[in-house]
Scaffold this active site. Structure first.
Site, PDB file in Angstrom:
ATOM      1  N   CYS A  20       0.899  -0.922  -0.399  1.00 20.88           N
ATOM      2  CA  CYS A  20       0.008   0.245   0.026  1.00 20.88           C
ATOM      3  C   CYS A  20       0.741   1.194  -0.109  1.00 20.88           C
ATOM      4  O   CYS A  20       1.453   1.437   0.934  1.00 20.88           O
ATOM      5  CB  CYS A  20      -0.890   0.099   1.393  1.00 20.88           C
ATOM      6  SG  CYS A  20      -2.155   1.643   1.113  1.00 20.88           S
ATOM      7  N   TYR A  43      -7.957   4.080  -9.454  1.00 17.46           N
ATOM      8  CA  TYR A  43      -7.727   3.247  -8.555  1.00 17.46           C
ATOM      9  C   TYR A  43      -8.556   2.489  -8.358  1.00 17.46           C
ATOM     10  O   TYR A  43      -7.849   1.041  -8.028  1.00 17.46           O
ATOM     11  CB  TYR A  43      -7.146   4.210  -7.444  1.00 17.46           C
ATOM     12  CG  TYR A  43      -7.744   3.607  -6.008  1.00 17.46           C
ATOM     13  CD1 TYR A  43      -6.180   2.510  -5.249  1.00 17.46           C
ATOM     14  CD2 TYR A  43      -8.967   3.691  -4.457  1.00 17.46           C
ATOM     15  CE1 TYR A  43      -6.206   2.214  -3.974  1.00 17.46           C
ATOM     16  CE2 TYR A  43      -8.414   1.922  -3.801  1.00 17.46           C
ATOM     17  CZ  TYR A  43      -7.470   2.354  -3.209  1.00 17.46           C
ATOM     18  OH  TYR A  43      -7.388   0.592  -2.546  1.00 17.46           O
ATOM     19  N   GLU A  74       1.191  -0.406  -6.833  1.00 18.12           N
ATOM     20  CA  GLU A  74       1.041   0.979  -6.359  1.00 18.12           C
ATOM     21  C   GLU A  74       2.550   1.328  -5.777  1.00 18.12           C
ATOM     22  O   GLU A  74       3.644   0.545  -5.408  1.00 18.12           O
ATOM     23  CB  GLU A  74       0.839   0.995  -4.785  1.00 18.12           C
ATOM     24  CG  GLU A  74      -1.438   0.877  -5.123  1.00 18.12           C
ATOM     25  CD  GLU A  74      -1.841   0.741  -4.236  1.00 18.12           C
ATOM     26  OE1 GLU A  74      -1.649   0.954  -3.301  1.00 18.12           O
ATOM     27  OE2 GLU A  74      -3.081   0.093  -4.075  1.00 18.12           O
ATOM     28  N   ASP A 115      -3.246  -7.022   2.119  1.00 17.02           N
ATOM     29  CA  ASP A 115      -3.210  -6.184   1.296  1.00 17.02           C
ATOM     30  C   ASP A 115      -2.900  -7.475   0.054  1.00 17.02           C
ATOM     31  O   ASP A 115      -1.897  -7.527  -0.069  1.00 17.02           O
ATOM     32  CB  ASP A 115      -2.680  -5.154   1.101  1.00 17.02           C
ATOM     33  CG  ASP A 115      -2.879  -4.501   2.226  1.00 17.02           C
ATOM     34  OD1 ASP A 115      -3.970  -3.856   2.562  1.00 17.02           O
ATOM     35  OD2 ASP A 115      -2.025  -3.158   2.535  1.00 17.02           O
ATOM     36  N   TYR A 155      -0.359  -5.088  -5.434  1.00 14.06           N
ATOM     37  CA  TYR A 155       0.507  -4.720  -3.633  1.00 14.06           C
ATOM     38  C   TYR A 155       2.032  -5.329  -4.179  1.00 14.06           C
ATOM     39  O   TYR A 155       2.495  -5.479  -2.990  1.00 14.06           O
ATOM     40  CB  TYR A 155      -0.445  -5.298  -2.208  1.00 14.06           C
ATOM     41  CG  TYR A 155      -1.684  -4.627  -2.568  1.00 14.06           C
ATOM     42  CD1 TYR A 155      -1.183  -3.214  -1.714  1.00 14.06           C
ATOM     43  CD2 TYR A 155      -2.981  -5.161  -2.363  1.00 14.06           C
ATOM     44  CE1 TYR A 155      -2.264  -2.574  -1.569  1.00 14.06           C
ATOM     45  CE2 TYR A 155      -4.427  -4.211  -2.705  1.00 14.06           C
ATOM     46  CZ  TYR A 155      -3.692  -3.409  -2.202  1.00 14.06           C
ATOM     47  OH  TYR A 155      -4.977  -2.491  -2.143  1.00 14.06           O
ATOM     48  N   CYS A 212      -1.787   2.610   7.336  1.00  8.25           N
ATOM     49  CA  CYS A 212      -0.377   2.381   6.941  1.00  8.25           C
ATOM     50  C   CYS A 212      -0.136   0.607   6.049  1.00  8.25           C
ATOM     51  O   CYS A 212       0.582   1.234   4.876  1.00  8.25           O
ATOM     52  CB  CYS A 212       0.593   2.958   8.349  1.00  8.25           C
ATOM     53  SG  CYS A 212       2.235   2.897   7.303  1.00  8.25           S
ATOM     54  N   CYS A 255      19.179  -5.312   6.906  1.00  2.42           N
ATOM     55  CA  CYS A 255      20.740  -6.060   5.334  1.00  2.42           C
ATOM     56  C   CYS A 255      21.631  -5.329   5.670  1.00  2.42           C
ATOM     57  O   CYS A 255      21.024  -4.135   4.757  1.00  2.42           O
ATOM     58  CB  CYS A 255      19.275  -6.624   4.441  1.00  2.42           C
ATOM     59  SG  CYS A 255      21.006  -6.837   3.155  1.00  2.42           S
TER      60      CYS A 255
END
Length: 216
Positions: free
Chosen positions: A57, A88, A100, A135, A140, A204, A213
């Protein structure tokens, strides 16, 4: 059965024949960044570079980047699909093929592309295929859309480094992040731009793997 079929279609890239037709004109969107006031579509300072990140998202993802020193402007939009100038509502059907995406315009003397890659890898789970957390759908998916050969090499090397880090941490999942030269980026609608600055308690969706990493 209808529900399962719908999920299946949303997690498979559409064919050219199945893709929605879209439109020839760009969507209306904001002209300036809601947080820092810089123009979304430029002109950008000549010292800046552009990079594109898809990691779920785009509301939460965009905030990850605009909060960093050296990021000049961010914008959310759609890329990597077939439908020109999608809305959208069209992208979430799974029939445009777009992810997205967050566009990041940055000052490389203040924050490097490698730094942005670290934010990318540690800001989401890149092993989930056509979803991110709860999602689900092609929109996504995890992707790095690169601008130029140098970014492309760095992106590919970082993917291998992060895969190695996951293996060392005992994570057996394989990274599904796609890497390709940046396709056409379509700016999303006004209300999506800097959404979490306008709606601080909004959804969020950004979750990392918890594995750090060190990208060479």
């Amino acid at each position: 059965m209808f529900g399962l079929d719908r999920i299946s279609k949303k997690t498979q890239m559409p064919s050219v024949a199945d893709a929605l037709p879209g439109r020839s004109h760009a969507l209306e969107t904001a002209t300036h960044h809601f947080v820092n006031g810089n123009p979304l579509k430029g002109p950008y300072p000549p010292s800046c570079e552009v990079a594109y990140f898809a990691m779920g998202c785009f509301w939460g993802v965009e905030r990850l980047f605009w909060q960093r020193d050296g990021v000049w402007v961010t914008a959310v939009g759609y890329a990597g699909g077939l439908t020109p100038n999608p809305t959208y509502e069209e992208t979430v059907t799974g029939l445009t093929g777009h992810a997205e995406v967050v566009m990041v315009v940055f000052e490389p003397d203040k924050i490097s592309y490698q730094d942005l890659l670290t934010i990318f890898w540690e800001g989401h789970d890149p092993t989930q295929g056509m979803r991110q957390g709860n999602d689900t759908g092609t929109t996504y998916r995890s992707a790095l859309y690169t601008c130029g050969d140098q970014q492309h090499v760095q992106a590919a090397n970082s993917r291998q480094s992060y895969q190695d880090s996951l293996r060392k941490a005992g994570v057996s999942h394989t990274i599904t992040t796609e890497i390709q030269s940046a396709p056409q980026f379509y700016f999303a609608e006004d209300y999506h731009q800097q959404y979490l600055a306008k709606n601080p308690n909004g959804y969020c969706g950004v979750k990392g793997t918890g594995v750090a990493c060190a990208i060479a």
